[in-house]
Motif scaffolding. Structure first.
Motif, PDB file in Angstrom:
ATOM      1  N   ARG A   1       0.996  -1.296   0.003  1.00 22.30           N
ATOM      2  CA  ARG A   1       0.118  -0.016   0.167  1.00 22.30           C
ATOM      3  C   ARG A   1       0.874   1.351  -0.001  1.00 22.30           C
ATOM      4  O   ARG A   1       0.517   2.226  -0.661  1.00 22.30           O
ATOM      5  CB  ARG A   1      -0.924  -0.040   1.021  1.00 22.30           C
ATOM      6  CG  ARG A   1      -1.974  -0.969   1.182  1.00 22.30           C
ATOM      7  CD  ARG A   1      -3.421  -0.818   1.982  1.00 22.30           C
ATOM      8  NE  ARG A   1      -4.102  -1.882   1.736  1.00 22.30           N
ATOM      9  CZ  ARG A   1      -5.144  -2.096   0.904  1.00 22.30           C
ATOM     10  NH1 ARG A   1      -4.995  -1.053   0.013  1.00 22.30           N
ATOM     11  NH2 ARG A   1      -5.853  -3.327   1.002  1.00 22.30           N
TER      12      ARG A   1
ATOM     13  N   ASP B   1      -4.039   1.524  -4.951  1.00 23.26           N
ATOM     14  CA  ASP B   1      -4.834   1.243  -5.570  1.00 23.26           C
ATOM     15  C   ASP B   1      -4.783  -0.168  -6.502  1.00 23.26           C
ATOM     16  O   ASP B   1      -5.563  -0.919  -6.813  1.00 23.26           O
ATOM     17  CB  ASP B   1      -5.385   2.288  -6.817  1.00 23.26           C
ATOM     18  CG  ASP B   1      -5.909   3.496  -5.954  1.00 23.26           C
ATOM     19  OD1 ASP B   1      -6.688   3.350  -5.082  1.00 23.26           O
ATOM     20  OD2 ASP B   1      -5.884   4.391  -6.870  1.00 23.26           O
TER      21      ASP B   1
ATOM     22  N   ASP C   1      -4.901  -3.175  -4.163  1.00 25.83           N
ATOM     23  CA  ASP C   1      -6.222  -3.573  -4.194  1.00 25.83           C
ATOM     24  C   ASP C   1      -6.537  -4.332  -5.370  1.00 25.83           C
ATOM     25  O   ASP C   1      -7.437  -5.505  -5.208  1.00 25.83           O
ATOM     26  CB  ASP C   1      -7.395  -2.368  -4.201  1.00 25.83           C
ATOM     27  CG  ASP C   1      -7.343  -1.766  -2.584  1.00 25.83           C
ATOM     28  OD1 ASP C   1      -7.049  -2.350  -1.447  1.00 25.83           O
ATOM     29  OD2 ASP C   1      -7.561  -0.379  -2.386  1.00 25.83           O
TER      30      ASP C   1
END
Length: 256
Positions: free
Chosen positions: A53, A58, A61
């Motif tokens: 992260r 993004d 994820d």
């Protein structure tokens, strides 16, 4: 899947010497460095989720979402293999491998150790999403099984095959042709995933051969680093190192 199967596979051209080498290495190195390797990995381990992260939340994820979809699709086939007594080992840290390939966008990825193909599938899917790149994989069949080659990479869907070249004669025989072909093409691996023979001698031999062929600033991912101190010595003095726990083992990343 007993002695008869092993004997039949040993009689196949090129198989016996590789089988004998694996048995020799297993006996020679054993548990000698396992405790020290695990202690080193425990001291240096950090949170995988936080590490990824911090680099691209993004994209991380998206990689986690991909990994969940892949598990849902591939797990029934993996379970069926185990139920049939076909044990190909666990996969590497496929969410991280997908993330690294998506983030670094390598044109050439080199992988040693395929098994059922969890990691191969994750990296191939990432290359496909990137719209470019090729994976070269080296493996050796699990010689306890009948027709062992047919199980290698069996979790990889056919639509990803065009981005994949798979060699199945063991790293000692596979790496030469792979590296020679890349040299002729003027290309170098930008990412190496080592997940084959976990003994110190095998790791050292692979890095001796592959290391000089890697692109500058290539990313190296090595699984099961808690088995010995090879990775600890490989990255000594470097600051671009990550150590993570995934599904019962430690892995190391350098260059990312």
């Amino acid at each position: 899947m007993g002695v008869g199967t092993i004997a039949r596979n040993a009689l196949r051209p090129g198989y016996f010497s590789e089988m004998a080498r694996k048995v020799y290495l297993a006996g020679r190195y054993g548990e000698r460095e396992r405790d020290a390797g695990r202690r080193w990995a425990e001291r240096h381990a950090e949170d995988l989720d936080g590490w990824c992260r911090a680099r691209d939340p993004d994209l991380w994820d998206a990689s986690l979402q991909f990994a969940a979809r892949m598990r849902e699709d591939a797990q029934p086939r993996a379970d069926a293999l185990r139920a049939a007594g076909i044990h190909l080992g666990g996969g590497g840290c496929y969410p991280l491998l997908h993330f690294l390939v998506r983030r670094h966008r390598p044109e050439v990825v080199l992988e040693t150790g395929v098994g059922a193909g969890w990691s191969s599938r994750a990296m191939l899917a990432a290359l496909d999403e990137n719209g470019g790149g090729h994976l070269y994989s080296s493996d050796f069949p699990v010689f306890r099984h009948e027709e062992p080659e047919r199980h290698i990479g069996c979790l990889v869907p056919p639509y990803l095959y065009p981005r994949w070249t798979l060699h199945v004669r063991g790293d000692r025989r596979n790496l030469g042709p792979i590296l020679a072909g890349l040299a002729r093409d003027g290309t170098r691996p930008q990412l190496l995933h080592y997940d084959s023979d976990k003994r110190r001698g095998a790791r050292a031999e692979c890095m001796r051969r592959v290391g000089p062929a890697l692109a500058p600033n290539a990313v190296v991912v090595m699984d099961d680093i808690n088995d010995d101190l090879f990775f600890a010595e490989l990255v000594a003095g470097r600051s671009d190192v990550g150590v993570f726990w995934f599904e019962g083992k430690y892995l190391g990343v350098v260059g990312a």
